[in-house]
Enzyme design. Structure first.
Site, PDB file in Angstrom:
ATOM      1  N   PRO A 184      -5.344  -6.965   2.163  1.00  0.00           N
ATOM      2  CA  PRO A 184      -4.377  -6.086   1.554  1.00  0.00           C
ATOM      3  C   PRO A 184      -2.956  -6.025   2.316  1.00  0.00           C
ATOM      4  CG  PRO A 184      -5.542  -4.598   2.532  1.00  0.00           C
ATOM      5  CD  PRO A 184      -6.359  -5.971   2.672  1.00  0.00           C
ATOM      6  N   CYS A 185      -2.321  -7.492   2.586  1.00  0.00           N
ATOM      7  CA  CYS A 185      -1.247  -7.417   3.397  1.00  0.00           C
ATOM      8  C   CYS A 185       0.076  -6.807   2.627  1.00  0.00           C
ATOM      9  CB  CYS A 185      -0.562  -8.762   3.541  1.00  0.00           C
ATOM     10  SG  CYS A 185      -0.634  -9.864   2.159  1.00  0.00           S
ATOM     11  N   HIS A 186      -0.171  -6.486   1.168  1.00  0.00           N
ATOM     12  CA  HIS A 186       0.771  -5.667   0.494  1.00  0.00           C
ATOM     13  C   HIS A 186       1.162  -4.328   1.078  1.00  0.00           C
ATOM     14  CE1 HIS A 186      -3.016  -4.961  -1.598  1.00  0.00           C
ATOM     15  NE2 HIS A 186      -2.359  -3.725  -1.907  1.00  0.00           N
TER      16      HIS A 186
END
Length: 181
Positions: free
Chosen positions: A143-145
């Site tokens: 989850p780089c968001h």
């Protein structure tokens, strides 16, 4: 997938892929026999072309049958349920450490690049952490968001996102409204 195999265009790899609908629009999911190697959002033809460009020597097979569990798992991630999905992603040891730390950020929470660098024990590696986030091949699963710029947290900005800032904002809002895991 080893970095060497990746540098060789995926030579010797068979990658199954499919484009399906998601809450964020068209989504490409691809996997080797060892695990998920790509999750991307955008226009279907462009997604397939990008996968072909990234793995020019791999055998690419459009077949969602071997991807059923992965597609269901990614959709679960999109609805706030973090499932353990096996990945087969090319990356350096440093990138893998960053991606593992990203998976430790709880649903509905965010961190800055500096905080992520601290999480992996390398507080001076902020730029390298940002680069590793940008190179993440499996959106949502890693989850780089959930990473926002330091000044963005104060001003409400979310920073960039490979799949578009609108998708990032939508993901963060979905997680904020439904932090289930």
């Amino acid at each position: 997938m080893s970095p060497g195999t990746y540098r060789q265009g995926g030579q010797g790899q068979t990658i199954s892929y499919g484009v399906t609908d998601s809450d964020l629009g068209p989504m490409l999911v691809a996997a080797t026999t060892r695990g998920l190697c790509a999750v991307r959002f955008g226009e279907p033809d462009a997604l397939v072309q990008e996968l072909r460009g990234e793995y020019p020597k791999a055998v690419l097979v459009e077949d969602t049958a071997p991807l059923v569990e992965y597609i269901a798992g990614v959709r679960a991630h999109l609805s706030g349920h973090t499932l353990p999905l096996t990945t087969d992603v090319p990356g350096t040891d440093f990138q893998r450490r960053v991606w593992a730390a990203l998976r430790d950020i709880p649903v509905g929470e965010t961190r800055t690049y500096a905080q992520l660098a601290e999480m992996i024990g390398q507080p001076s590696a902020v730029r390298a952490v940002a680069r590793a986030c940008a190179m993440n091949p499996v959106a949502v699963v890693v989850p780089c968001h959930r990473i926002v710029p330091k000044n963005g947290m104060k001003s409400g900005g979310q920073g960039g996102y490979r799949w578009g800032v609108e998708r990032k904002a939508q993901l963060l809002e979905m997680e904020r409204l439904q932090p289930l895991s």
